[in-house]
Design a protein around this motif. Structure first.
Motif, PDB file in Angstrom:
ATOM      1  N   VAL A 135      19.898   3.481  -9.770  1.00 36.80           N
ATOM      2  CA  VAL A 135      20.265   3.509 -11.189  1.00 36.80           C
ATOM      3  C   VAL A 135      21.579   4.248 -11.385  1.00 36.80           C
ATOM      4  CG1 VAL A 135      19.608   4.403 -13.465  1.00 36.80           C
ATOM      5  CG2 VAL A 135      17.891   3.299 -12.021  1.00 36.80           C
ATOM      6  N   LEU A 136      21.703   5.408 -10.754  1.00 42.38           N
ATOM      7  CA  LEU A 136      22.931   6.194 -10.871  1.00 42.38           C
ATOM      8  C   LEU A 136      24.131   5.435 -10.320  1.00 42.38           C
ATOM      9  CD1 LEU A 136      24.499   8.772 -11.488  1.00 42.38           C
ATOM     10  CD2 LEU A 136      23.737   9.674  -9.280  1.00 42.38           C
ATOM     11  N   ILE A 137      23.967   4.835  -9.164  1.00 37.05           N
ATOM     12  CA  ILE A 137      25.071   4.100  -8.537  1.00 37.05           C
ATOM     13  C   ILE A 137      25.530   2.946  -9.426  1.00 37.05           C
ATOM     14  CG2 ILE A 137      25.683   2.601  -6.591  1.00 37.05           C
ATOM     15  CD1 ILE A 137      23.875   4.379  -4.846  1.00 37.05           C
ATOM     16  N   LEU A 138      24.575   2.225 -10.013  1.00 31.45           N
ATOM     17  CA  LEU A 138      24.921   1.092 -10.868  1.00 31.45           C
ATOM     18  C   LEU A 138      25.558   1.535 -12.182  1.00 31.45           C
ATOM     19  CD1 LEU A 138      21.787  -1.194 -10.358  1.00 31.45           C
ATOM     20  CD2 LEU A 138      24.093  -1.571  -9.473  1.00 31.45           C
ATOM     21  N   LEU A 139      25.221   2.754 -12.628  1.00 33.00           N
ATOM     22  CA  LEU A 139      25.811   3.256 -13.865  1.00 33.00           C
ATOM     23  C   LEU A 139      27.258   3.708 -13.686  1.00 33.00           C
ATOM     24  CD1 LEU A 139      22.929   5.342 -15.498  1.00 33.00           C
ATOM     25  CD2 LEU A 139      24.108   3.380 -16.516  1.00 33.00           C
ATOM     26  N   VAL A 140      27.631   4.074 -12.471  1.00 33.53           N
ATOM     27  CA  VAL A 140      28.981   4.603 -12.230  1.00 33.53           C
ATOM     28  C   VAL A 140      30.073   3.626 -12.681  1.00 33.53           C
ATOM     29  CG1 VAL A 140      30.638   5.291 -10.452  1.00 33.53           C
ATOM     30  CG2 VAL A 140      28.333   6.239 -10.431  1.00 33.53           C
TER      31      VAL A 140
END
Length: 313
Positions: A135-140
């Motif tokens: 989730v964090l990686i995709l939000l970057v």
């Protein structure tokens, strides 16, 4: 000889595109800081408990997924409530979600004593942590391209394609939240139901058109369907997880003594959404009618700034 172009006016998060103070944007901008400020206040008062970092981790994660859901809800609500100005707060909500996801991860590292090798090991050893990392990686990239400048550089089509990542993001975030919940599952079920509701609205809007799916009967119908599905989903969860008979859980939705059920919460949200829609329609009927030119200006202002944006923009 042409005179040099005037520099673009710097706008603050509480201003509209014309540089005028916007109460709506100001309230939302101030509101996204309140959970973080409350955590700071609790830390100062010593009320975070024996494991302060894990409490910060839990609270930040909870607010991250709430802001993600609110970000995705902007488009349905602006149509159902006939409130195009809502689109101007989507960027603030999306960036807030990204910030709280970062705090969520940092606090987890703090709970492990800042042992980075152990943090990395845990992130890949536990499925729900790996999903959270995704989730964090995709939000970057969504956060990095949330500015008007990046929108222009990428171009509208490419920018919209990139920000469709919000759909798998919300699904993964709801799954992460559900899997990491060790005690009560009421809120994870509610989060999953709201995510399904919002994604269903998008699918139906793409199929039938936003104008048709944003009517009061369609909104109420979809809301009732999601409420019923939530009740069945809760019963199915307890049956598959701990073997409680399906027929024992489902009737609790009709028994106030059994406590507040997830379906009740979803039903309450449905009632609130429809009530606001009805109220805004009644107020619009009594308000002075806008000219066609004013309506076009409002629509152009909203769509021109953020129509493609679905998350952190």
């Amino acid at each position: 000889m042409n005179s040099p172009a005037a520099p673009a006016q710097r706008l603050y998060p509480w201003q509209d595109r014309k540089g005028i103070f916007s109460p709506l944007k100001a309230i939302v901008f101030a509101g996204v800081f309140l959970p973080g400020l409350w955590l700071i206040a609790r830390a100062a008062m010593g009320t975070l408990g024996p494991r302060q970092m894990i409490e910060i981790n839990h609270q930040a994660g909870l607010w991250a997924i709430r802001f993600l859901l609110l970000t995705l809800a902007v488009t349905p609500l602006r149509h159902v409530w006939r409130w195009p100005e809502l689109v101007f707060v989507r960027r603030t909500l999306g960036n807030a979600a990204f910030a709280y996801v970062l705090i969520h991860l940092v606090a987890y590292a703090g709970d492990l004593g800042w042992d980075i090798p152990k943090v990395i090991s845990e992130l890949f050893a536990r499925v729900y942590l790996t999903i959270g990392l995704m989730v964090l990686i995709l939000l970057v990239p969504l956060a990095a391209t949330s500015t008007n400048g990046m929108m222009k550089r990428l171009g509208g089509i490419n920018w919209r394609r990139l920000h469709r990542l919000v759909y798998p993001i919300i699904g993964l975030a709801a799954l992460h939240f559900f899997l990491q919940s060790k005690l009560g599952v009421t809120e994870p079920i509610v989060v999953a139901a709201v995510a399904v509701w919002l994604l269903s609205w998008r699918l139906l809007a793409a199929w039938l058109g936003e104008a048709r799916i944003a009517t009061l009967p369609a909104t109420l119908g979809l809301g009732i369907a999601i409420t019923i599905a939530t009740a069945f989903g809760e019963a199915l969860y307890y049956y598959s997880k701990i073997g409680v008979a399906f027929g024992r859980v489902l009737p609790t939705n009709f028994n106030p003594a059994a406590g507040i059920r997830p379906a009740w919460i979803i039903g309450g949200i449905v009632v609130a959404v429809v009530a606001v829609a009805v109220l805004r329609r009644l107020l619009a009927e009594r308000a002075p009618k806008r000219t066609a030119r004013q309506r076009r200006a409002v629509a152009a202002g909203a769509d021109g700034q953020t129509k493609p944006q679905e998350t952190t923009a």
